[in-house]
Design a protein around this motif. Sequence first.
Motif, PDB file in Angstrom:
ATOM      1  N   GLY A 124       0.683  -1.219  -0.030  1.00  0.00           N
ATOM      2  CA  GLY A 124      -0.084   0.063  -0.007  1.00  0.00           C
ATOM      3  C   GLY A 124       0.727   1.252   0.054  1.00  0.00           C
ATOM      4  O   GLY A 124       0.275   2.278   0.413  1.00  0.00           O
ATOM      5  N   GLN A 125       2.122   1.121  -0.354  1.00  0.00           N
ATOM      6  CA  GLN A 125       3.104   2.312  -0.347  1.00  0.00           C
ATOM      7  C   GLN A 125       3.134   3.017  -1.667  1.00  0.00           C
ATOM      8  O   GLN A 125       3.171   1.912  -2.745  1.00  0.00           O
ATOM      9  N   VAL A 126       3.503   4.065  -2.012  1.00  0.00           N
ATOM     10  CA  VAL A 126       3.364   4.577  -3.171  1.00  0.00           C
ATOM     11  C   VAL A 126       4.852   4.328  -3.828  1.00  0.00           C
ATOM     12  O   VAL A 126       5.932   4.645  -3.269  1.00  0.00           O
ATOM     13  N   GLU A 127       4.841   3.438  -4.975  1.00  0.00           N
ATOM     14  CA  GLU A 127       5.966   3.212  -5.725  1.00  0.00           C
ATOM     15  C   GLU A 127       6.462   3.950  -6.952  1.00  0.00           C
ATOM     16  O   GLU A 127       7.731   3.872  -7.467  1.00  0.00           O
ATOM     17  N   ALA A 128       5.427   4.617  -7.493  1.00  0.00           N
ATOM     18  CA  ALA A 128       5.519   5.325  -8.635  1.00  0.00           C
ATOM     19  C   ALA A 128       4.174   6.242  -8.840  1.00  0.00           C
ATOM     20  O   ALA A 128       3.220   6.164  -8.209  1.00  0.00           O
ATOM     21  N   ILE A 129       4.342   7.105  -9.723  1.00  0.00           N
ATOM     22  CA  ILE A 129       3.080   8.183 -10.222  1.00  0.00           C
ATOM     23  C   ILE A 129       2.788   7.917 -11.799  1.00  0.00           C
ATOM     24  O   ILE A 129       3.884   8.045 -12.365  1.00  0.00           O
ATOM     25  N   ALA A 130       1.803   7.761 -11.940  1.00  0.00           N
ATOM     26  CA  ALA A 130       0.972   7.688 -13.186  1.00  0.00           C
ATOM     27  C   ALA A 130       0.486   8.983 -13.709  1.00  0.00           C
ATOM     28  O   ALA A 130      -0.248   9.591 -12.863  1.00  0.00           O
ATOM     29  N   GLY A 131       1.297   9.693 -14.799  1.00  0.00           N
ATOM     30  CA  GLY A 131       0.679  11.042 -15.561  1.00  0.00           C
ATOM     31  C   GLY A 131       0.170  10.768 -16.657  1.00  0.00           C
ATOM     32  O   GLY A 131       0.489   9.966 -17.624  1.00  0.00           O
ATOM     33  N   VAL A 132      -1.224  11.442 -16.756  1.00  0.00           N
ATOM     34  CA  VAL A 132      -1.925  11.517 -17.901  1.00  0.00           C
ATOM     35  C   VAL A 132      -2.395  12.652 -18.368  1.00  0.00           C
ATOM     36  O   VAL A 132      -3.023  13.399 -17.343  1.00  0.00           O
ATOM     37  N   ALA A 133      -1.942  13.354 -19.420  1.00  0.00           N
ATOM     38  CA  ALA A 133      -2.459  14.623 -20.039  1.00  0.00           C
ATOM     39  C   ALA A 133      -3.330  14.593 -21.212  1.00  0.00           C
ATOM     40  O   ALA A 133      -3.313  13.649 -21.876  1.00  0.00           O
ATOM     41  N   ARG A 134      -4.079  15.621 -21.126  1.00  0.00           N
ATOM     42  CA  ARG A 134      -5.225  15.635 -22.473  1.00  0.00           C
ATOM     43  C   ARG A 134      -5.465  16.981 -22.919  1.00  0.00           C
ATOM     44  O   ARG A 134      -5.530  17.945 -22.310  1.00  0.00           O
ATOM     45  N   ASP A 135      -5.097  17.061 -24.168  1.00  0.00           N
ATOM     46  CA  ASP A 135      -5.025  18.277 -24.896  1.00  0.00           C
ATOM     47  C   ASP A 135      -6.582  18.845 -25.029  1.00  0.00           C
ATOM     48  O   ASP A 135      -7.300  18.365 -25.585  1.00  0.00           O
ATOM     49  N   ILE A 136      -6.926  19.947 -24.208  1.00  0.00           N
ATOM     50  CA  ILE A 136      -8.337  20.533 -24.225  1.00  0.00           C
ATOM     51  C   ILE A 136      -8.368  21.899 -24.943  1.00  0.00           C
ATOM     52  O   ILE A 136      -9.255  22.608 -24.546  1.00  0.00           O
ATOM     53  N   THR A 137      -7.483  22.124 -25.783  1.00  0.00           N
ATOM     54  CA  THR A 137      -7.140  23.421 -26.620  1.00  0.00           C
ATOM     55  C   THR A 137      -8.510  23.871 -27.185  1.00  0.00           C
ATOM     56  O   THR A 137      -9.119  25.063 -27.071  1.00  0.00           O
ATOM     57  N   GLU A 138      -9.108  22.872 -27.937  1.00  0.00           N
ATOM     58  CA  GLU A 138     -10.163  23.032 -28.886  1.00  0.00           C
ATOM     59  C   GLU A 138     -11.623  23.370 -27.960  1.00  0.00           C
ATOM     60  O   GLU A 138     -12.131  24.140 -28.122  1.00  0.00           O
ATOM     61  N   ARG A 139     -11.426  22.643 -26.612  1.00  0.00           N
ATOM     62  CA  ARG A 139     -12.494  22.808 -25.752  1.00  0.00           C
ATOM     63  C   ARG A 139     -12.650  24.073 -25.177  1.00  0.00           C
ATOM     64  O   ARG A 139     -13.523  25.010 -25.266  1.00  0.00           O
ATOM     65  N   ARG A 140     -11.249  24.756 -24.862  1.00  0.00           N
ATOM     66  CA  ARG A 140     -10.957  25.986 -24.390  1.00  0.00           C
ATOM     67  C   ARG A 140     -11.423  26.732 -25.110  1.00  0.00           C
ATOM     68  O   ARG A 140     -12.077  28.132 -24.749  1.00  0.00           O
ATOM     69  N   ILE A 141     -11.128  26.628 -26.305  1.00  0.00           N
ATOM     70  CA  ILE A 141     -11.643  27.665 -27.549  1.00  0.00           C
ATOM     71  C   ILE A 141     -12.955  28.000 -27.811  1.00  0.00           C
ATOM     72  O   ILE A 141     -13.527  29.025 -27.713  1.00  0.00           O
ATOM     73  N   PHE A 142     -13.551  26.816 -27.562  1.00  0.00           N
ATOM     74  CA  PHE A 142     -15.065  26.711 -27.792  1.00  0.00           C
ATOM     75  C   PHE A 142     -15.671  27.214 -26.595  1.00  0.00           C
ATOM     76  O   PHE A 142     -16.570  28.405 -26.901  1.00  0.00           O
ATOM     77  N   GLU A 143     -15.373  26.983 -25.383  1.00  0.00           N
ATOM     78  CA  GLU A 143     -15.725  27.666 -24.343  1.00  0.00           C
ATOM     79  C   GLU A 143     -15.452  29.186 -24.334  1.00  0.00           C
ATOM     80  O   GLU A 143     -16.371  29.996 -23.887  1.00  0.00           O
TER      81      GLU A 143
END
Length: 428
Positions: free
Chosen positions: A249-268
């Motif tokens: 139950g100890q943290v041995e690593a960190i998983a990172g995920v990114a998503r390009d939301i540029t189109e959504r931000r422009i639309f908003e």
Amino acid sequence: MSRLSKWIMLNIEDLLQPWEDNAEELLPDKSATKQDRRDHARTMLASICQELEQAKAGQQSDNHVAKAMPPVQVEKPAREHGQERRKLGLNLPELATEFLDLRRNVVQLWTRDVQGLTLSDLDELLLFDRAIEQAFLDSIESYTNEKEKQERSFVSMLSGSPDPTYLVDISGRIVFANPATTALLGAPVDRLRGVAVFDLWPEKNHDLRRQFKTVIEMKETFRGEVTVSEESEKRWYEYTYSPVLDANGQVEAIAGVARDITERRIFEAEILRHANYDLLTDLPNRRLFHDRFDQQIRRSERTGAPFALLFIDLDNFKAVNDVQGHDAGDQVLKQAAKRIVASVRSEDTVARLSGDEFTVILLDIADIEPIKLIAQNIINELEEPYDIGVGAPRVSGSIGVARYPQDGNSPNQLLRHADQAMYHAKKK
């Protein structure tokens, strides 16, 4: 049937009980019931007994010491065992413990129950030990293949993902990065592995160290957004950092995920602009004007700063629509808006309320004379000819003025005062 095989089948429930107790502690997947565990162990013991019988028969026909046994009957159950244990999350030491428990239970109970063990009995124990060993090897092979298959599938899935995905150890050094991550960071995979992600992320204000520390200490997913400048283009990414926990139950690593939301931000941003700006003149609309007007009154209540409100109405605008058409009227509104904006300061707010009505909020002005001067400049600009064709009706403007706090200290009071002053100016 050999003496040992017969004894195992007769005493199989007693043999399975200690194994079940140990296995219950080993298996992290609590969805496996006690009966499931017993049935699986029973299948393994039955297949080993079949293997023992085959080896015993071969030994008797050859009439010499038993040879190494080919894994015929035991192979399939053992392989299924390894695949299942991998899916349940067991590691190899835990897998080995299961087989050791089976062997220990058989040997201990067999030697306790059978009086006067003969050389043939000991020989059968040797054959049983080899069958257990073969089952263990088959299970390990299957376990390893299943693990490699899962890892290949996992890597393949992440590699094909359009979203930047990476794995870092608790010190922040990259363990894995998919092609989308390498494209974002502008470095090949072989140069990223082992490098601290803090030194590679292009956003200087992205406080990764603090965020990673939060993930490790709280053991919870962290979510955020970051902007990145790519080739003079600004892009927006939303990201998550999730803790990867070990068996303790100890943290041995960190998983990172990114998503390009540029189109959504422009639309908003476009939606927000449509909600707050007039599409024809690109000026703040009634909604945004009232918001800024209310904010200015609250600011002036706190600071005592004066301001003035101009209410502008175009004279003879209806005649333009009637004579030249609505397209010409739209051109007059657009040109009038530009002239009003050019006549005031950048910190002042110019808005189109509706039709041919405009407002201006003049900041930090108390004396009436500078206000009159600005208003007269606007009138002069509005009286200039408009580029809408020959013979167009002449357009001008009328302006009413209200000052804070002399003419009111609420939005309704100031708007009513400025509107009445505008109509009075129009009549004159």
